[in-house]
Design a protein around this motif. Sequence first.
Motif, PDB file in Angstrom:
ATOM      1  N   THR A  14      24.962  87.274  29.936  1.00 46.30           N
ATOM      2  CA  THR A  14      26.025  87.452  30.925  1.00 46.30           C
ATOM      3  C   THR A  14      25.621  86.788  32.231  1.00 46.30           C
ATOM      4  OG1 THR A  14      26.679  89.590  29.965  1.00 46.30           O
ATOM      5  CG2 THR A  14      27.414  89.133  32.214  1.00 46.30           C
ATOM      6  N   VAL A  15      26.564  86.088  32.844  1.00 40.35           N
ATOM      7  CA  VAL A  15      26.381  85.525  34.188  1.00 40.35           C
ATOM      8  C   VAL A  15      27.494  86.069  35.070  1.00 40.35           C
ATOM      9  CG1 VAL A  15      26.340  83.452  35.614  1.00 40.35           C
ATOM     10  CG2 VAL A  15      25.293  83.417  33.343  1.00 40.35           C
ATOM     11  N   LEU A  16      27.101  86.623  36.219  1.00 41.55           N
ATOM     12  CA  LEU A  16      28.056  87.150  37.195  1.00 41.55           C
ATOM     13  C   LEU A  16      28.011  86.306  38.456  1.00 41.55           C
ATOM     14  CD1 LEU A  16      29.964  89.422  38.301  1.00 41.55           C
ATOM     15  CD2 LEU A  16      27.877  90.558  39.133  1.00 41.55           C
ATOM     16  N   ALA A  17      29.184  85.967  38.997  1.00 35.24           N
ATOM     17  CA  ALA A  17      29.276  85.267  40.279  1.00 35.24           C
ATOM     18  C   ALA A  17      30.402  85.903  41.086  1.00 35.24           C
ATOM     19  CB  ALA A  17      29.540  83.777  40.068  1.00 35.24           C
ATOM     20  N   VAL A  18      30.064  86.489  42.225  1.00 34.66           N
ATOM     21  CA  VAL A  18      31.040  87.142  43.082  1.00 34.66           C
ATOM     22  C   VAL A  18      31.097  86.402  44.421  1.00 34.66           C
ATOM     23  CG1 VAL A  18      31.711  89.296  44.228  1.00 34.66           C
ATOM     24  CG2 VAL A  18      30.589  89.377  41.991  1.00 34.66           C
ATOM     25  N   HIS A  19      32.266  85.897  44.771  1.00 30.97           N
ATOM     26  CA  HIS A  19      32.459  85.175  46.028  1.00 30.97           C
ATOM     27  C   HIS A  19      31.456  84.034  46.166  1.00 30.97           C
ATOM     28  CE1 HIS A  19      35.583  87.625  47.723  1.00 30.97           C
ATOM     29  NE2 HIS A  19      34.917  88.713  47.459  1.00 30.97           N
ATOM     30  N   VAL A  20      31.431  83.148  45.186  1.00 27.09           N
ATOM     31  CA  VAL A  20      30.479  82.038  45.200  1.00 27.09           C
ATOM     32  C   VAL A  20      31.188  80.688  45.166  1.00 27.09           C
ATOM     33  CG1 VAL A  20      28.598  80.910  43.950  1.00 27.09           C
ATOM     34  CG2 VAL A  20      28.627  83.400  44.155  1.00 27.09           C
ATOM     35  N   LEU A  21      32.014  80.446  44.162  1.00 31.84           N
ATOM     36  CA  LEU A  21      32.516  79.098  43.907  1.00 31.84           C
ATOM     37  C   LEU A  21      33.422  78.562  45.006  1.00 31.84           C
ATOM     38  CD1 LEU A  21      33.134  79.173  40.054  1.00 31.84           C
ATOM     39  CD2 LEU A  21      31.203  78.215  41.319  1.00 31.84           C
ATOM     40  N   HIS A  22      34.042  79.422  45.804  1.00 31.95           N
ATOM     41  CA  HIS A  22      34.882  78.907  46.884  1.00 31.95           C
ATOM     42  C   HIS A  22      34.039  78.320  48.009  1.00 31.95           C
ATOM     43  CE1 HIS A  22      33.809  82.789  48.603  1.00 31.95           C
ATOM     44  NE2 HIS A  22      34.306  82.405  49.762  1.00 31.95           N
ATOM     45  N   LEU A  23      32.725  78.576  47.986  1.00 32.91           N
ATOM     46  CA  LEU A  23      31.818  78.048  49.003  1.00 32.91           C
ATOM     47  C   LEU A  23      31.026  76.846  48.518  1.00 32.91           C
ATOM     48  CD1 LEU A  23      30.373  81.480  50.202  1.00 32.91           C
ATOM     49  CD2 LEU A  23      32.002  80.043  51.436  1.00 32.91           C
ATOM     50  N   VAL A  24      31.214  76.451  47.273  1.00 35.46           N
ATOM     51  CA  VAL A  24      30.357  75.436  46.649  1.00 35.46           C
ATOM     52  C   VAL A  24      31.128  74.136  46.453  1.00 35.46           C
ATOM     53  CG1 VAL A  24      28.951  74.870  44.629  1.00 35.46           C
ATOM     54  CG2 VAL A  24      29.060  77.230  45.450  1.00 35.46           C
ATOM     55  N   SER A  25      30.634  73.085  47.093  1.00 36.45           N
ATOM     56  CA  SER A  25      31.183  71.772  46.771  1.00 36.45           C
ATOM     57  C   SER A  25      30.729  71.418  45.354  1.00 36.45           C
ATOM     58  CB  SER A  25      30.686  70.720  47.770  1.00 36.45           C
ATOM     59  OG  SER A  25      29.278  70.624  47.729  1.00 36.45           O
ATOM     60  N   GLU A  26      31.476  70.580  44.678  1.00 42.18           N
ATOM     61  CA  GLU A  26      31.200  70.279  43.268  1.00 42.18           C
ATOM     62  C   GLU A  26      31.189  71.572  42.447  1.00 42.18           C
ATOM     63  OE1 GLU A  26      27.379  68.284  43.966  1.00 42.18           O
ATOM     64  OE2 GLU A  26      28.336  66.421  43.336  1.00 42.18           O
ATOM     65  N   TRP A  27      32.215  72.396  42.647  1.00 41.20           N
ATOM     66  CA  TRP A  27      32.250  73.687  41.951  1.00 41.20           C
ATOM     67  C   TRP A  27      32.328  73.514  40.438  1.00 41.20           C
ATOM     68  CZ3 TRP A  27      36.361  74.879  38.824  1.00 41.20           C
ATOM     69  CH2 TRP A  27      37.536  74.145  38.985  1.00 41.20           C
ATOM     70  N   GLU A  28      32.897  72.403  39.981  1.00 47.97           N
ATOM     71  CA  GLU A  28      32.955  72.178  38.536  1.00 47.97           C
ATOM     72  C   GLU A  28      31.549  72.065  37.950  1.00 47.97           C
ATOM     73  OE1 GLU A  28      34.475  70.246  40.793  1.00 47.97           O
ATOM     74  OE2 GLU A  28      36.575  69.874  40.253  1.00 47.97           O
TER      75      GLU A  28
END
Length: 272
Positions: free
Chosen positions: A113-127
Motif C-alpha cells: 500500500t502507498v498513501l499520499a495525502v495532499h502531495v501531488l498538487h504540489l509536485v511538478s511532473e506529477w505524472e
Amino acid sequence: MSTPDQQPTSVYNFDRVAHEYEVTRFIPGVIADRVAEQVTQGMAPNDWLLEAGIGTGRIGRALLRQHARTTGIDISQAMLSYLRTAHGETTGPLPLALADVRALPFASESFQTVLAVHVLHLVSEWERALQEMWRVLPVGGRLILGVEDRSASAIREYFFARAAERFALPENSGGAHSSQVVTALRDQGVPVEERRLPELGWTRSVSAAETLDLLQRRTYSILWKVADSVLTPLLEETRRWTIIRYGTTDLTRVIEPIDFQMVLFVAIKQAP
C-alpha cells in the motif's frame, strides 16, 4: 534504506513551516486513527506500507500504531526532523528517508500500500510521481490518495477573492489535484473507489484572529511568493472587512466553525 546526501529539489519545500504545519493541517487524533484503519485494512503483518509525503507524521504516527511495517519519505528535512524529535515517543522505530516522490529510493513492488495525502498538487511532473508510486506496488497493491474537503471560511474566501482580483497568487506549480489524478487513472482503466465516510469528518472552530494571523505569517504555501507590498494591503483590507461584517474589533471572539472531511481514493493496481 538509503538517505540522499543532498535534499532533492521541488517546487514546494515545507522546511520553513515544519514547526507549525499541523496548525494549518490539523487532524484530530481519533480521525487520524480512523484514516489509518482504512489505509491498513486487509494488509498482512508482513506487508510494507509507504506514506509518500509523510511530513510531520500527523497521519504517519497513526499508521505505525496500526501497522508496524510502515515507512515514510518526504522532501523536507525539517519536517522529518520535527517528526523524529517532537513525536519520537509515538513513532518508535519508524524508518524515514529524505527523498523526492518522483524518484523513490525503493525497489519495484516493495509495498502493498502507498498513501499520499495532499502531495501531488504540489509536485511538478506529477505524472512521474504517480508512475513512481505505481512502480513500487505489486499487482493487487493499493494506491490511496487522501484529500481534506473543508467548508468555506468567509474570511479566507474574501482574502483569496481579493488576491485573485489583483493577480497576486502564483500560477499553478504544475501539480494535479485529486480529481485530475483520479480521472487520469480511470482513463487508463484503473478502478478507483471513492470513500467519503461520515466517521472521517470533523468540525473545528477557528477565530478570525487566528485566520488572519495564519495569512499574515504566510503559513499557506500559496502565499510564500506573494510580495509584502501586495500581501500587507490585502490583509489590511480583509481585517477591515471582517470588523465591519462581524461588528467588533475583538477578532478573537469571532468564531467560524469549519467542517472537514477526509476523502480517500483507493486505486488497485491491475495486471498488465
